[in-house]
Design a protein around this motif. Structure first.
Motif, PDB file in Angstrom:
ATOM      1  N   GLU A  38      60.387 -20.451  49.142  1.00  0.00           N
ATOM      2  CA  GLU A  38      61.717 -20.673  48.566  1.00  0.00           C
ATOM      3  C   GLU A  38      61.859 -20.033  47.182  1.00  0.00           C
ATOM      4  O   GLU A  38      62.827 -20.286  46.475  1.00  0.00           O
ATOM      5  CB  GLU A  38      61.996 -22.177  48.464  1.00  0.00           C
ATOM      6  N   SER A  87      67.549 -21.710  46.528  1.00  0.00           N
ATOM      7  CA  SER A  87      68.136 -21.443  47.843  1.00  0.00           C
ATOM      8  C   SER A  87      69.172 -22.492  48.226  1.00  0.00           C
ATOM      9  O   SER A  87      69.753 -22.427  49.301  1.00  0.00           O
ATOM     10  CB  SER A  87      67.051 -21.370  48.924  1.00  0.00           C
ATOM     11  N   GLY A  92      67.238 -26.274  50.167  1.00  0.00           N
ATOM     12  CA  GLY A  92      65.932 -25.876  49.635  1.00  0.00           C
ATOM     13  C   GLY A  92      65.039 -27.063  49.343  1.00  0.00           C
ATOM     14  O   GLY A  92      63.846 -27.049  49.649  1.00  0.00           O
TER      15      GLY A  92
END
Length: 106
Positions: A38, A87, A92
């Motif tokens: 991520e 993200s 995320g």
């Protein structure tokens, strides 16, 4: 499907969208490997506070928390949440916390 490998060499399967296939395999080491995917370089104390809040909330309620309640409960602003989880603050964070893809996420 894809996989991640933890620092200790365990290989974990992910869905096409990057969520754990088997959420019971989650650990802090798995979270660190997911964070790298991520583009989160280091999980700080604030990251862990969000992650554990989300995991506890999910265990009690069966869904990810609403973003407003997450911000209030962990004393974090929405901007900070986006900074910590680039993200997306829920998507995320759910990935790193080992939770399923939240409903409503595209």
């Amino acid at each position: 499907m894809s996989t991640i490998t933890t620092k200790s060499g365990c290989t974990i399967e992910l869905t096409e969208e990057g969520f754990l296939v088997d959420p019971t395999l989650w650990s802090e080491e798995v979270a660190e490997a997911l964070a790298r995917l991520e583009e989160v370089k280091e999980l700080t104390e604030r990251h862990w506070k969000v992650i554990y809040y989300m995991r506890n909330y999910y265990q009690k309620n069966g869904i990810a928390p609403m973003i407003r309640s997450l911000c209030n409960e962990v004393d974090i602003t929405l901007r900070q949440l986006y900074d910590y989880f680039p993200s997306g603050p829920i998507k995320g964070a759910c990935k790193i916390a080992g939770l399923p893809k939240p409903t409503g996420c595209v």
